[in-house]
Motif scaffolding. Structure first.
Motif, PDB file in Angstrom:
ATOM      1  N   SER A  78      14.230  76.883  17.084  1.00 58.36           N
ATOM      2  CA  SER A  78      15.092  77.230  18.211  1.00 58.36           C
ATOM      3  C   SER A  78      15.739  78.597  18.065  1.00 58.36           C
ATOM      4  CB  SER A  78      16.192  76.170  18.371  1.00 58.36           C
ATOM      5  OG  SER A  78      16.989  76.103  17.188  1.00 58.36           O
ATOM      6  N   PHE A  97      12.492  79.270  23.095  1.00 62.97           N
ATOM      7  CA  PHE A  97      13.657  78.579  23.632  1.00 62.97           C
ATOM      8  C   PHE A  97      14.828  79.562  23.738  1.00 62.97           C
ATOM      9  CE2 PHE A  97      11.257  74.851  22.215  1.00 62.97           C
ATOM     10  CZ  PHE A  97      11.428  74.014  23.313  1.00 62.97           C
ATOM     11  N   ASN A  99      18.176  81.359  23.305  1.00 66.77           N
ATOM     12  CA  ASN A  99      19.097  81.440  22.173  1.00 66.77           C
ATOM     13  C   ASN A  99      19.983  82.663  22.362  1.00 66.77           C
ATOM     14  OD1 ASN A  99      19.971  82.337  19.330  1.00 66.77           O
ATOM     15  ND2 ASN A  99      19.215  80.251  19.020  1.00 66.77           N
ATOM     16  N   TRP A 110      17.002  73.832  24.172  1.00 61.71           N
ATOM     17  CA  TRP A 110      16.523  73.000  23.053  1.00 61.71           C
ATOM     18  C   TRP A 110      17.124  71.606  23.155  1.00 61.71           C
ATOM     19  CZ3 TRP A 110      13.167  73.978  19.014  1.00 61.71           C
ATOM     20  CH2 TRP A 110      13.207  73.104  17.924  1.00 61.71           C
ATOM     21  N   ARG A 119       8.121  68.662  22.669  1.00 66.60           N
ATOM     22  CA  ARG A 119       8.980  69.854  22.654  1.00 66.60           C
ATOM     23  C   ARG A 119       8.175  71.137  22.929  1.00 66.60           C
ATOM     24  NH1 ARG A 119      13.425  69.981  20.025  1.00 66.60           N
ATOM     25  NH2 ARG A 119      12.843  68.502  18.377  1.00 66.60           N
TER      26      ARG A 119
END
Length: 309
Positions: A78, A97, A99, A110, A119
């Motif tokens: 992540s 993802f 961040n 996430w 995922r």
């Protein structure tokens, strides 16, 4: 060129197979390079579709990777550390993802409790790449190994995920008496544990083969049964559709277990909540709740289910 980061272990790479194949299908004419540990080469070949393996270690600078890839894809984590390793290469785009700490706001959020296969497929779909979560099958390597063996794999990355050696030995002893050819497998660092299980089970030294990853893939591909903890070999059994029983402790099979629609794979878990899988210290209490008889019964069930396929 598209660069993908997944510098982790066997199970991590196997669960990323659907996402990797989604990328291959979406970019049939592009060079796909995967940054991962070099020793995972046989598994990369078993997944297929990767043009180049860039040797990489977890969260270390990608010194061997080419600069300015068209797209850098983070299938590692992540962030922010993994995001930064890819951003250092100055890619045209980063697919990852979201961040905030890494300065990457484009991307889905996430979800901690999400299954690992789902995922990475969700991430691919966010960027318009079709992804089949059930595309987990692996190609069999061209190696000469014993076939139709029963594999018991007592090791795991952390002690919290290791069922007691004495119980694995009791399972091995019973299966051998029932006519199974039992092998005890493990990494180089787990050889002492493997020998201990073998000796407790009354097996000879030939029951503890020294295998590289290619040989392990070959053994699992043709095995009669695989019994292990929540570790990489369980995902190989899924990839080869080999009957398997996987013992879970800290982490729920809802996050790392086999597909629920395959009765020839059985996950056993007596936990109530999912925790970190790398917990230090003694065996996790949820693992200690699993009995030898329960594992043997599950083994019979998955073998029966496989025979009925």
């Amino acid at each position: 060129m598209i660069l993908i980061l997944r510098a982790l272990g066997v199970g991590d790479l196997a669960t990323a197979a659907p996402a990797l194949r989604g990328l291959r299908g979406a970019f049939p004419g592009e060079d796909l390079s995967l940054a991962a540990p070099a020793w995972l080469g046989p598994l990369v070949d078993a997944i297929g579709g990767i043009d180049h393996l860039v040797p990489a270690r977890e969260l270390e600078p990608l010194s061997g990777a080419p600069m300015n890839p068209q797209i850098a894809v983070n299938l590692h984590g992540s962030g922010p550390e993994s995001h930064r390793r890819l951003l250092d290469l100055e890619p045209g785009k980063l697919w990852a993802f979201a961040n905030r700490a890494a300065g990457h706001q484009d991307g889905p959020g996430w979800l901690d409790e999400e299954h690992e296969v789902r995922r990475w497929c969700r991430l691919m779909r966010y960027y318009g790449v079709p992804c089949n979560e059930f595309d987990l099958d692996l190609n069999r390597p061209d190696v000469d190994v014993a076939e139709d063996v029963t594999i018991i794999h007592p090791g795991a990355k952390s002690t919290a995920r290791r069922w007691p050696a004495e119980r694995y030995a009791a399972v091995a002893r019973h299966l051998r008496s029932a006519g199974h050819r039992v092998l005890i497998t493990g990494s180089d660092s787990e050889q002492e544990l493997c020998v201990r299980v073998s000796e407790l089970a009354g097996l000879g030294p030939e029951a503890v083969p020294r295998t590289g990853l290619a040989e392990l893939l070959g053994l699992v591909a043709t095995a009669r049964l695989v019994i292990s903890g929540d570790t990489g070999i369980a995902h190989l059994a899924t990839g080869y559709r080999t009957p398997s029983v996987t013992l879970f402790g800290p982490v729920s099979p809802a996050r790392w277990g086999p597909p629920a629609d395959r009765p020839w794979h059985r996950a056993i878990w007596h936990g109530t909540r999912s925790e970190r899988g790398d917990l230090p210290g003694p065996v996790h209490p949820a693992l200690l709740e699993i009995s030898v008889d329960e594992v043997l019964a599950a083994g019979n069930q998955v073998l029966h289910a496989a025979a009925s396929k």
